[in-house]
Enzyme design. Structure first.
Site, PDB file in Angstrom:
ATOM      1  CG  ASP A  55      36.395  32.374  35.597  1.00  0.00           C
ATOM      2  OD1 ASP A  55      36.797  32.836  36.683  1.00  0.00           O
ATOM      3  OD2 ASP A  55      36.321  31.149  35.384  1.00  0.00           O
ATOM      4  CB  SER A  56      40.798  32.402  36.284  1.00  0.00           C
ATOM      5  OG  SER A  56      39.958  31.340  36.701  1.00  0.00           O
TER       6      SER A  56
ATOM      7  CE1 TYR B 125      43.572  35.013  36.075  1.00  0.00           C
ATOM      8  CE2 TYR B 125      41.698  36.317  36.794  1.00  0.00           C
ATOM      9  CZ  TYR B 125      42.642  36.013  35.834  1.00  0.00           C
ATOM     10  OH  TYR B 125      42.649  36.719  34.655  1.00  0.00           O
ATOM     11  N   GLY B 126      43.141  31.661  41.855  1.00  0.00           N
ATOM     12  CA  GLY B 126      42.970  31.468  43.305  1.00  0.00           C
ATOM     13  C   GLY B 126      44.269  31.297  44.068  1.00  0.00           C
TER      14      GLY B 126
ATOM     15  CB  CYS C  15      36.300  35.153  38.401  1.00  0.00           C
ATOM     16  SG  CYS C  15      37.723  34.572  39.331  1.00  0.00           S
ATOM     17  CG  ASN C  16      32.969  33.335  43.588  1.00  0.00           C
ATOM     18  OD1 ASN C  16      32.042  33.770  44.246  1.00  0.00           O
ATOM     19  ND2 ASN C  16      32.799  32.397  42.679  1.00  0.00           N
ATOM     20  CB  THR C  17      39.498  34.562  42.728  1.00  0.00           C
ATOM     21  OG1 THR C  17      39.120  33.227  43.078  1.00  0.00           O
ATOM     22  CG2 THR C  17      40.850  34.884  43.315  1.00  0.00           C
TER      23      THR C  17
ATOM     24  CD  GLU D 108      40.555  26.696  33.278  1.00  0.00           C
ATOM     25  OE1 GLU D 108      41.120  26.894  32.201  1.00  0.00           O
ATOM     26  OE2 GLU D 108      39.444  27.154  33.565  1.00  0.00           O
TER      27      GLU D 108
ATOM     28  CB  CYS E 263      35.242  28.451  42.924  1.00  0.00           C
ATOM     29  SG  CYS E 263      36.232  28.310  41.414  1.00  0.00           S
ATOM     30  CB  THR E 264      32.411  30.770  38.444  1.00  0.00           C
ATOM     31  OG1 THR E 264      33.766  31.077  38.059  1.00  0.00           O
ATOM     32  CG2 THR E 264      31.801  31.983  39.127  1.00  0.00           C
ATOM     33  CG  HIS E 265      36.675  26.815  37.511  1.00  0.00           C
ATOM     34  ND1 HIS E 265      36.852  28.172  37.548  1.00  0.00           N
ATOM     35  CD2 HIS E 265      37.493  26.349  36.531  1.00  0.00           C
ATOM     36  CE1 HIS E 265      37.754  28.523  36.623  1.00  0.00           C
ATOM     37  NE2 HIS E 265      38.155  27.432  35.992  1.00  0.00           N
TER      38      HIS E 265
END
Ligand code: DGL
Length: 259
Positions: free
Chosen positions: A13-14, A45-46, A76-78, A155, A186-188
């Site tokens: 992921d980012s 990344y978004g 990561c969706n992005t 983050e 978004c996985t966050h």
């Protein structure tokens, strides 16, 4: 004789968001060895152009495959929207599993007239989400809310921070009481479920973590790559910010993300 080890599952992921997917993967596949890479040095990344996200994803995938990954999970969706197709072409013999906003389960829920989708601006803008919406959104009103800056705050490692609450209030507050469900695209975002509930009240929240873990099991099984029950599972966390402090944040968030 022990069965031959076919390698580890590489997950990336980012940054820390992918740890929410990793938590579901470990629950679903307790005998697998996982190596997680979070690209926190380049998060978010978004907000980046797709070419840059593609290049970063390629680099991470190449390094995981070089080190012995038998499968890749793009947590990561992005990055999935931008890079999944390219990586599947570049690694035709390796299962590449992506994530997508959980719009399908939200539209299958009893109440689905109005669905709010939170995601990065890139995820919502790219063709993959538009196709998902065309396929599943026909009898729902899908409200797209790009949450610029939110993954960046998560983050920092403090999900309960007032800055996160303020941003959620700004993006989601106007929709309180007006939607049937919220998709965490978004996985966050599963890391701030409680904060989202504080703003949105008691609506169902959908995320793609468990579905991705089930799909990973199916893909490993189909490719004959599932670890045997005799194998002891393991998890290794890595970050492009390779400092003890950063890895401590990863460890703490991973513990939070395990369900
Ligand atoms: N966690 C990522 C996603 O699912 C992206 C967050 C970001 O880096 O912008 O889209």
């Amino acid at each position: 004789m022990a069965e031959q080890d076919k390698g580890f599952v590489g997950v990336f992921d980012s940054g820390v968001g992918g740890l929410t997917v990793l938590g579901c993967l470990v629950a679903e596949l307790p005998h697998e060895r996982f190596v997680f890479f979070g690209d926190s040095a380049h998060a978010p990344y978004g907000d980046k152009p797709p070419e840059e996200v593609l290049e970063l994803s390629r680099r991470i995938a190449a390094s995981l495959v070089d080190q012995g990954a038998k499968a890749l999970v793009i947590a990561c969706n992005t990055a999935t929207s931008v890079a999944a197709q390219a990586l599947r072409t570049e690694y035709p013999t390796i299962p590449v599993i992506g994530v997508e906003p959980a719009l399908k389960p939200a539209t299958l829920a009893p109440q689905h007239r109005r669905i709010l989708v939170m995601a990065t601006a890139a995820t919502l803008r790219l063709g993959k989400f538009q196709r998902l919406e065309d396929r599943w959104g026909a009898d729902s009103e899908v409200i797209e809310v790009p949450c610029v800056g939110l993954a960046d705050l998560i983050e920092k490692g403090d999900p309960a921070s007032p800055a996160i609450h303020e941003l959620l209030e700004r993006y989601l507050g106007p929709w309180r009481g007006k939607v049937d469900s919220v998709v965490l695209g978004c996985t966050h975002y599963p890391l701030i479920r409680e904060q989202i509930r504080e703003v949105m009240g008691d609506v169902p929240l959908f995320d793609g973590g468990e579905g991705t873990a089930r799909e990973t099991r199916r893909r490993l099984e189909a490719a004959g790559l599932l670890a045997p029950d005799s194998q002891e599972g393991s998890v290794e966390l890595r970050s492009s910010i390779d400092t003890p402090d950063e890895l401590a944040i990863y460890q703490r968030i991973f513990e939070l993300a395990r369900r």
